[in-house]
Design an enzyme around this catalytic site. Sequence first.
Site, short mmCIF file in Angstrom:
data_model
loop_
_atom_site.label_atom_id
_atom_site.label_comp_id
_atom_site.label_asym_id
_atom_site.label_seq_id
_atom_site.Cartn_x
_atom_site.Cartn_y
_atom_site.Cartn_z
N ASP A 124 -31.39 24.78 52.66
CA ASP A 124 -30.76 23.59 53.23
C ASP A 124 -29.98 22.84 52.15
OD1 ASP A 124 -30.20 21.01 54.29
OD2 ASP A 124 -31.95 21.13 55.61
N HIS A 171 -28.23 23.14 57.45
CA HIS A 171 -28.89 21.84 57.53
C HIS A 171 -29.20 21.55 59.00
CE1 HIS A 171 -30.11 17.83 56.64
NE2 HIS A 171 -29.08 17.27 57.23
N SER A 201 -32.54 15.40 59.95
CA SER A 201 -31.88 14.85 58.77
C SER A 201 -32.41 13.43 58.50
CB SER A 201 -30.36 14.89 58.97
OG SER A 201 -29.69 14.64 57.76
#
Length: 495
Positions: free
Chosen positions: A432, A461, A205
């Site tokens: 995602d 994600h 991320s």
Amino acid sequence: MTALLAGGSLVAVQPAAADEGAARFERQQITWRGCATGPGDQAGKELDAAKAQCAVVTVPLDYRRPGGPTIKVAMSRLKATDPRRRRGVLLYNPGGPGVPAMSLVLQVKRVAPAVAARYDLIGMDPRFVGRSTPLNCGWPRAVVGSAGKDRRTFDQGVALARDLAARCAAHKELLPHASTRNTARDMDVIRAALGEPRLSYLGSSYGTYLGAVYLQLFPRRADRVVLDSAVDTGLFGPDLTRTQGAALNAVLRDWASWAARRHGRHHLGATTADVLATVARIDTAAARAPLRVGRHRLDTRALPMVLFGVTAGDSEEAYASFSADVRVLSQAARGVEVTPTPVLDQVLTGLSAPDSEGSAAVQTAIMCADRAASRDPETYYRDIQAHRADEGLFGPLTRNLGPCSFWPAAPAEPPTEVRNDVPVLMVGATGDPGTPYAGQLRTHRALTGSRLVTLRGAFRHTVYGGLFAPRNGCVDDAVNRYLANGVLPATDTFC
């Protein structure tokens, strides 16, 4: 230099001799100690039980003035479990931004024992986060939330964002230096102080943006780098979430299709359209008046943050948990007296709780230091209005303004332009909802030495190791092979 507030107490920031330069930080000696800071430090106890070591390094507040004030950055180390085959160090950042990472190396060791055998795992609390000279603005709320349904609710958010920004003004000498560029520089100080010629890295991320910036600043010092669910490096900053609309709509539809096939269990609708209509009725009811959910009141500005829970992953367990929450909200929208599920109660409690640890303020400070935001609220309102039709549920949340529009300090440096050919392994999912795949592809093109392994048809994600979402053996094998032998796939591949 004025002192800074850290965890409620004053911490003096002492200036260094002006002629010592930046090299002195790379030569510093690291003193390793136990990790627990006291009887109540559960995370520290877990690190100690795993035979981890902890330490702090000294870094410049402002790398352009290495002789100026300094701060402390804390880190943990889990030594390679197979010392004879040890390759080096691997630093892990889980994202956020602003998430403490010292104890999260334990998760990496748990899900990837083969990696833990070859690398010393390093968990760093980024500057101003966790144990690293923490910064706390004393926010009474952690988030601004959604702009809601009309001008009145939008203006409420503007007032809150302005207030939150003003509460950080006491730290305005520190705020410009909370940037990702400086955190990347801190990483390189750690690399040098550890005596390592190169640094391997795993980031997920936001951690992918930190890794990409490190590659840009220190391309010759990167060893094996894995970026899981990459942020669009050309957009990272306060307004990054405005690109999420289509991906959020897609994951909501995927969940609705799942729930429709299980209508007999969840009673949300027998077709995908019926389930989405149930969500729309909840949204309409919350706009009329706050929903009564046990001891909580859920209004139109908070509802999209609750429904954002659909992004927790596309596993049976995650979708079932979200469905249970939506069923409670559906009953509340009809005026039924309800008791929230434990998950929903925790979420609603968090939305109304103060930012007692300062984590939300620091997350904001990092984004504000990386890229300036528009200071005109009208630009946000016009953008939200323009997307009411196609992003009616999540658009007022993801396109809303935040405290960066009123931030008391401008970025010290321009945004980092990422474009290099350093070898990198990227992994991600087509669905995602956190870092949309289109942005991952743009970062892939900017990192011309990268290879991308894509998990097709997944709405989650992060994809590696099951750290934050369901794990996938194909992705895990690709990452573990690369970290073991350093050979990238010959071409981009799909799982």
